[in-house]
Design an enzyme around this catalytic site. Structure first.
Site, PDB file in Angstrom:
ATOM      1  N   ARG A  40       0.867  -1.178   0.000  1.00 61.33           N
ATOM      2  CA  ARG A  40       0.000   0.000   0.000  1.00 61.33           C
ATOM      3  C   ARG A  40       0.900   1.224   0.000  1.00 61.33           C
ATOM      4  O   ARG A  40       1.584   1.482   0.994  1.00 61.33           O
ATOM      5  CB  ARG A  40      -0.914  -0.053   1.224  1.00 61.33           C
ATOM      6  CG  ARG A  40      -1.389   1.271   1.745  1.00 61.33           C
ATOM      7  CD  ARG A  40      -2.541   1.123   2.719  1.00 61.33           C
ATOM      8  NE  ARG A  40      -2.232   0.397   3.959  1.00 61.33           N
ATOM      9  CZ  ARG A  40      -1.559   0.913   4.991  1.00 61.33           C
ATOM     10  NH1 ARG A  40      -1.078   2.132   4.942  1.00 61.33           N
ATOM     11  NH2 ARG A  40      -1.360   0.184   6.076  1.00 61.33           N
TER      12      ARG A  40
ATOM     13  N   HIS B 223      -3.395   3.881   5.315  1.00 63.08           N
ATOM     14  CA  HIS B 223      -4.502   2.907   5.475  1.00 63.08           C
ATOM     15  C   HIS B 223      -5.823   3.573   5.103  1.00 63.08           C
ATOM     16  O   HIS B 223      -6.589   3.073   4.296  1.00 63.08           O
ATOM     17  CB  HIS B 223      -4.540   2.397   6.912  1.00 63.08           C
ATOM     18  CG  HIS B 223      -5.822   1.710   7.277  1.00 63.08           C
ATOM     19  ND1 HIS B 223      -6.153   0.466   6.787  1.00 63.08           N
ATOM     20  CD2 HIS B 223      -6.863   2.111   8.045  1.00 63.08           C
ATOM     21  CE1 HIS B 223      -7.349   0.138   7.265  1.00 63.08           C
ATOM     22  NE2 HIS B 223      -7.798   1.100   8.011  1.00 63.08           N
TER      23      HIS B 223
ATOM     24  N   TYR C  49       4.943   4.241  11.327  1.00 63.34           N
ATOM     25  CA  TYR C  49       5.286   2.813  11.425  1.00 63.34           C
ATOM     26  C   TYR C  49       6.089   2.263  10.240  1.00 63.34           C
ATOM     27  O   TYR C  49       6.386   1.085  10.205  1.00 63.34           O
ATOM     28  CB  TYR C  49       4.022   1.978  11.641  1.00 63.34           C
ATOM     29  CG  TYR C  49       2.919   2.203  10.614  1.00 63.34           C
ATOM     30  CD1 TYR C  49       2.933   1.534   9.392  1.00 63.34           C
ATOM     31  CD2 TYR C  49       1.863   3.078  10.873  1.00 63.34           C
ATOM     32  CE1 TYR C  49       1.929   1.731   8.457  1.00 63.34           C
ATOM     33  CE2 TYR C  49       0.859   3.298   9.942  1.00 63.34           C
ATOM     34  CZ  TYR C  49       0.881   2.623   8.737  1.00 63.34           C
ATOM     35  OH  TYR C  49      -0.096   2.822   7.814  1.00 63.34           O
TER      36      TYR C  49
END
Lengths: 362, 326
Positions: free
Chosen positions: A258, A262, A271
């Site tokens: 990705r 998100h 992260y």
């Protein structure tokens, strides 16, 4: 046998193209006509442009929260291009590209993320389920739709998508298992984009691959380069063959990334490192496919520039339309919960309409 | 006309609907070959084959979720949850999808599905086998919930549920599965969903109940026959959508209201009924409305059940008290 050549326990990943768009697996290069190849590419570009623009609209406060698809276009366009019109798509929530290919309009897609259920009222003959938010629960729907197709002899196969994070969910197990027990025409595609929001794939399961989970269900499982649209097309062809021959479900792990957050509420820099993202950008499914098409003399820079501009204009025009038509009246709230509105709900609606009338002009 | 138990009426109705409509399929844990742990679906697999009547893996979310998919794609699934207390793993599917698919898709997809569940106590079962969870379904927009108390209604409500284009939860009062028989017409008929039944007319007190408690309520009234109390008895039959009109009209006449149910008190269906009575018949009330329910405790194991579920004696006492309130 196709699936037996790639052992998920040995992390043998199926691919057709390398990251420069060169065919590295000539035997498995799918035979796709030019028109379809170009439609696949156009839809990938549309999905990408729609995504990039929606992100801008969202930052301007004009679009609500949505789940960007950037980077995962190949896992979605390949299988959908291999499917028949009557085959079903049962999405999770990051399948905008697949939905567009199956006949959901950009206007509907935008309308949904704009905050209006009318965006999930797809046209007649578009066998696509609405965006599914509760993780993993769509897999059971796919199993049921495929069961109905089987016993009513409809000849429809069913694709469902789930993320790497979703495979932790009990419903993933229940759905894939249900499908396998009854040999239904169902194809489950795990888009392993490496993260469940912020939780890395290694935190979700001890298994080396997600494809190997198929072994426990007694069905084929295969890991595929998810950024390779031809590999995804080819593997879907084989899975469809099984489905149509009554041989039952297949599990496909699309290894992908990705590129965006998100959802628009997420900050992935917390992260994951820039280096990691940059590395994956070199594997961008659109660049790779474009190079393949150029090598086939089907594409060039001039066509690319023209398409980018065309899509940009189309996307802006569509979003502006949605801003006008996406508003919501009281009927939209009340009228779709039941086929026939219960008496008490009717009364609640009347009371509300009376209140609106009373307070008009206040 | 056949004389059937409530269980027999359900079995007969499933068979009749499967015969009439090829899209009806029946499935659940042990619902196929064995015919279900209570034998409600006995004989159906033999008659209609394994595609239409089948055993599923023990997975409630799978049973309900797959049912939603089947309903979307042209079948009329009648799924069984073995005991209502075990529906929780499938509650996600009920609340998130079964109830919402129509609204989510603006009517493109509907879920014409029936979810059957034996519910309630009184059969000396293990933990989790005796719950009355009406509220958990009635609280979710998009769902209908029906509970028969007689073989006649069992057939009529199930037929209506199968024909309904929206999802219907069908609670089966397992305590009275085989408690008594009743004449049930052979031909197809429906009992309207959303319509309560006035079991007996009266002028002093209105008593509303449903399911297995209906029987205890009627016995209680029978025990009071020499007391000179005229009781209007209503079997609610459908919990959602609730027929408040029938109840409210009755209370306008009697001025006294008692609701009896097996589920716990707080936020039980009785609370909703009393609210509606207050909204609709407030100025007709001659006494404060009364709820006779199980206390707000976990359903006890069988040795404690008699402390949990109200019995005929308590119902009779409550009716007497209410009728004599001045």
């Amino acid at each position: 046998m196709f699936f037996e050549k790639y052992d998920p326990l040995k992390e043998e990943m199926f691919a057709v193209l390398d990251k420069d768009g060169k065919v590295i697996n000539k035997d498995e290069e799918p035979d796709i006509d030019d028109e379809t190849l170009l439609k696949m590419y156009r839809t990938m570009v549309l999905a990408r442009v729609a995504d990039v623009k929606a992100l801008q609209f969202q930052r301007q406060g004009r679009m609500l929260t949505f789940a960007p698809v950037q980077g995962q276009e190949a896992c979605q366009i390949g299988p959908m291009a291999a499917s028949d019109t009557k085959d079903w798509l049962v999405p999770a929530f990051r399948e905008a590209a697949a939905m567009l290919y199956k006949g959901v309009t950009l206007e509907q897609s935008y309308l949904y993320w704009y905050g209006n259920e009318r965006g999930s009222q797809f046209d007649e003959g578009v066998n696509v389920l609405p965006v599914n938010v509760p993780i993993g629960s769509q897999v059971n729907h796919a199993a049921g739709i495929a069961y109905a197709s089987k016993i009513l002899e409809k000849g429809e196969s069913v694709f469902t998508y789930i993320g790497d994070g979703g495979t932790s969910h009990g419903e993933f197990h229940e759905g894939v298992n249900f499908g396998a027990v009854y040999d239904v025409p169902m194809i489950t595609i795990i888009q392993n984009n490496q993260y469940a929001i912020s939780t890395p794939r290694a935190q979700a399961t001890k298994a080396k691959t997600l494809a190997q989970k198929a072994i426990a269900y007694g069905i084929p499982g295969i890991q595929v380069d998810g950024n390779d649209v031809l590999a995804m097309y080819r593997v879907a062809q084989e899975a469809l063959k099984r489905a149509r021959n009554g041989e039952g479900p297949t599990l496909i792990e699309a290894f992908t990334y990705r590129l965006g957050p998100h959802t628009t509420s997420d900050d992935p820099s917390i992260y994951r490192s820039d280096e990691e993202v940059e590395e994956w950008k070199t594997k961008d499914p659109l660049i790779r496919f474009r190079k393949y098409l150029s090598n086939k003399k089907l594409w060039n820079q001039e066509k690319e520039d023209k398409l980018q501009e065309e899509m940009k204009q189309y996307v802006i025009k569509t979003f502006k339309k949605v801003e006008k038509t996406g508003q919501y009246g009281p009927d939209d709230v009340f009228d779709f919960n039941y086929e026939t509105m219960p008496k008490d709900l009717k009364k609640q609606k009347e009371d509300y309409l009376a209140y609106l009338k009373e307070s008009e002009g206040e | 006309m056949a004389t059937l138990t409530l269980l027999g009426a359900i079995n007969h109705t499933l068979e009749q609907q499967m015969e009439k409509d090829k899209s009806v399929v029946v499935f659940g844990e042990d619902a196929g070959f064995e015919g279900g742990v209570f034998r409600v679906t006995a004989g159906l697999q033999k008659k209609f084959g394994k595609d239409r009547v089948f055993d599923t893996p023990i997975a409630e979310a799978g049973i309900i979720g797959a049912g939603v998919g089947m309903a979307i794609n042209g079948l009329r699934p009648v799924a069984e949850i073995q005991f209502s207390g075990f529906m929780f793993p499938g509650y996600n599917q009920i609340a998130m999808h079964m109830a919402r698919m129509r609204n989510r898709s603006r009517g493109k997809y509907s879920v014409p599905m029936v979810l059957r569940m034996p519910y309630g106590g009184g059969v000396r079962a293990l933990e989790h086998h005796s719950e009355s969870l009406e509220t958990l379904f009635a609280h979710i927009p998009g769902l209908k919930l029906v509970i028969p108390s007689t073989p006649y209604d069992a057939k009529g409500l199930l037929t209506a549920a199968i024909k309904d284009n929206d999802p219907v939860i069908y609670f089966e009062p397992k305590k009275i599965y085989r408690a008594f028989k009743q004449e049930v017409p052979e031909e197809e008929y429906t009992v309207e969903i959303g319509k309560a039944r006035v079991v007996q007319e009266g002028s002093d007190v209105t008593v509303v109940s449903w399911g297995a408690m209906m029987r205890d309520t009627l016995k209680a009234i029978e025990s009071l026959k020499d007391e000179g109390i005229s009781v209007e008895v209503i079997d609610l039959r459908t919990i959602a959508p609730m027929d408040s009109e029938t109840v409210v009209e009755s209370v306008k006449k009697t001025g006294r209201f008692l609701v009896v149910h097996e589920a716990v008190k707080t936020l039980g269906i009785g609370a909703e009924l009393i609210s509606r009575v207050n909204e609709g018949a407030f100025f007709h009330l001659e006494a404060q409305p009364v709820r006779l329910t199980s206390p707000d405790i976990t359903v006890p194991l069988p040795k404690g059940e008699h402390h949990h579920i109200v019995d005929q004696k308590r119902i009779a006492q409550a009716i007497k008290k209410l009728a004599n309130f001045e």
